[in-house]
Design an enzyme around this catalytic site. Structure first.
Site, mmCIF file in Angstrom:
data_model
loop_
_atom_site.group_PDB
_atom_site.id
_atom_site.type_symbol
_atom_site.label_atom_id
_atom_site.label_comp_id
_atom_site.label_asym_id
_atom_site.label_seq_id
_atom_site.Cartn_x
_atom_site.Cartn_y
_atom_site.Cartn_z
ATOM 1 N N ASP A 12 0.836 -1.200 0.000
ATOM 2 C CA ASP A 12 0.000 0.000 0.000
ATOM 3 C C ASP A 12 0.874 1.254 0.000
ATOM 4 O O ASP A 12 0.649 2.194 -0.768
ATOM 5 C CB ASP A 12 -0.911 -0.026 1.229
ATOM 6 C CG ASP A 12 -1.749 1.241 1.360
ATOM 7 O OD1 ASP A 12 -2.469 1.580 0.412
ATOM 8 O OD2 ASP A 12 -1.665 1.904 2.403
ATOM 9 N N GLU A 54 -2.100 -5.173 -3.789
ATOM 10 C CA GLU A 54 -1.140 -4.460 -2.943
ATOM 11 C C GLU A 54 -0.070 -5.414 -2.399
ATOM 12 O O GLU A 54 1.112 -5.055 -2.328
ATOM 13 C CB GLU A 54 -1.874 -3.776 -1.792
ATOM 14 C CG GLU A 54 -2.707 -2.592 -2.246
ATOM 15 C CD GLU A 54 -3.380 -1.861 -1.102
ATOM 16 O OE1 GLU A 54 -3.628 -0.653 -1.249
ATOM 17 O OE2 GLU A 54 -3.663 -2.492 -0.073
#
Length: 252
Positions: free
Chosen positions: A74, A146
């Protein structure tokens, strides 16, 4: 003697490390090759596709799932997208870049890209998650994307992350794929004001998930009528998703 047997039983119950037959590892090697990803440590990428439900069901070590990689990915993804926008959109203000980045690094966008790359076909799931359609669940796909970025960063470094995004994400940005997602709240506000229907209000009705992967649920109301409900990894994203649902409802 009895205590010794208890200790041995306790040792035998310790979680095991994720292990995979050579044929199944080859499946992941071929997949990475198909999307032009060079790698050194295939175990990192297998972990990126390992959902917590699989770990729990197979009594594997808790940290062998993809949640830690998701946390890292992320941050890496936000940096990579921020740098791309900074370098390529010199006339875009800080606020505009923030909105555009949020429309890219959000659950619907990441899930769509992951689906286009067939990420769902390679996720290791527990039986319960499999039976309830987890393989195509947007939140799960976004998390896997992610995690994959986190694994790529650890294995090959930031330049490989840039190369991957140049192939599969940056062209979408340049083509305007995310421009219509930039601000659903503004679109909804303009529509309501134009029609003179009243005032809209957003309410965060639920927070769920661990601290590093928090999910928020927001509702948008027009006077006493609920127009939409959305989920996001921040309160702002949840409100945007609720506004999107409201716009779809009003369009229909």
């Amino acid at each position: 003697m009895q205590q010794s047997r208890k200790i041995r039983r306790g040792i035998n119950k310790q979680p095991k490390k994720l292990q995979m037959p050579p044929a199944q590892k080859e499946k992941y090697r071929k997949f990475l090759s198909s999307i032009n990803v060079n790698f050194e440590n295939e175990e990192l990428f297998i972990q990126a596709f390992t959902h917590s439900s699989y770990v729990n069901e197979h009594r594997i070590r808790p940290h062998d799932d993809n949640e830690r990689l998701e946390f890292l990915g992320d941050a890496v993804l936000e940096l990579a997208i921020s740098q791309y926008l900074f370098k390529n959109y010199e006339n875009m203000s800080e606020g505009e870049m923030t909105k555009l980045r949020a429309s890219i690094v959000c659950e619907p966008s990441l899930a769509k890209i992951a689906d286009e790359l067939s990420f769902g076909d390679y996720v290791l799931l527990g039986k319960g998650e499999e039976m309830t359609g987890g393989r195509r669940r947007p939140a799960l796909l976004a998390d896997v994307f992610e995690s994959f970025v986190g694994a790529l960063y650890l294995d090959r470094g930031m330049e490989s992350v840039y190369s991957f995004l140049e192939a599969y994400v940056y062209p979408k940005i340049a083509g305007g794929a995310f421009s219509d997602m930039m601000d659903y709240k503004s679109q909804l506000q303009e529509l309501i004001q134009r029609e003179g229907q009243g005032h809209i209000q957003y309410r965060i009705v639920q927070e769920k998930g661990p601290a590093h992967a928090r999910e928020f649920v927001s509702e948008v109301w027009l006077e006493n009528n609920q127009l939409g409900k959305g989920t996001g990894r921040s309160k702002k994203e949840a409100e945007q998703m609720a506004a999107q649902k409201a716009l779809q409802k009003l369009d229909n």
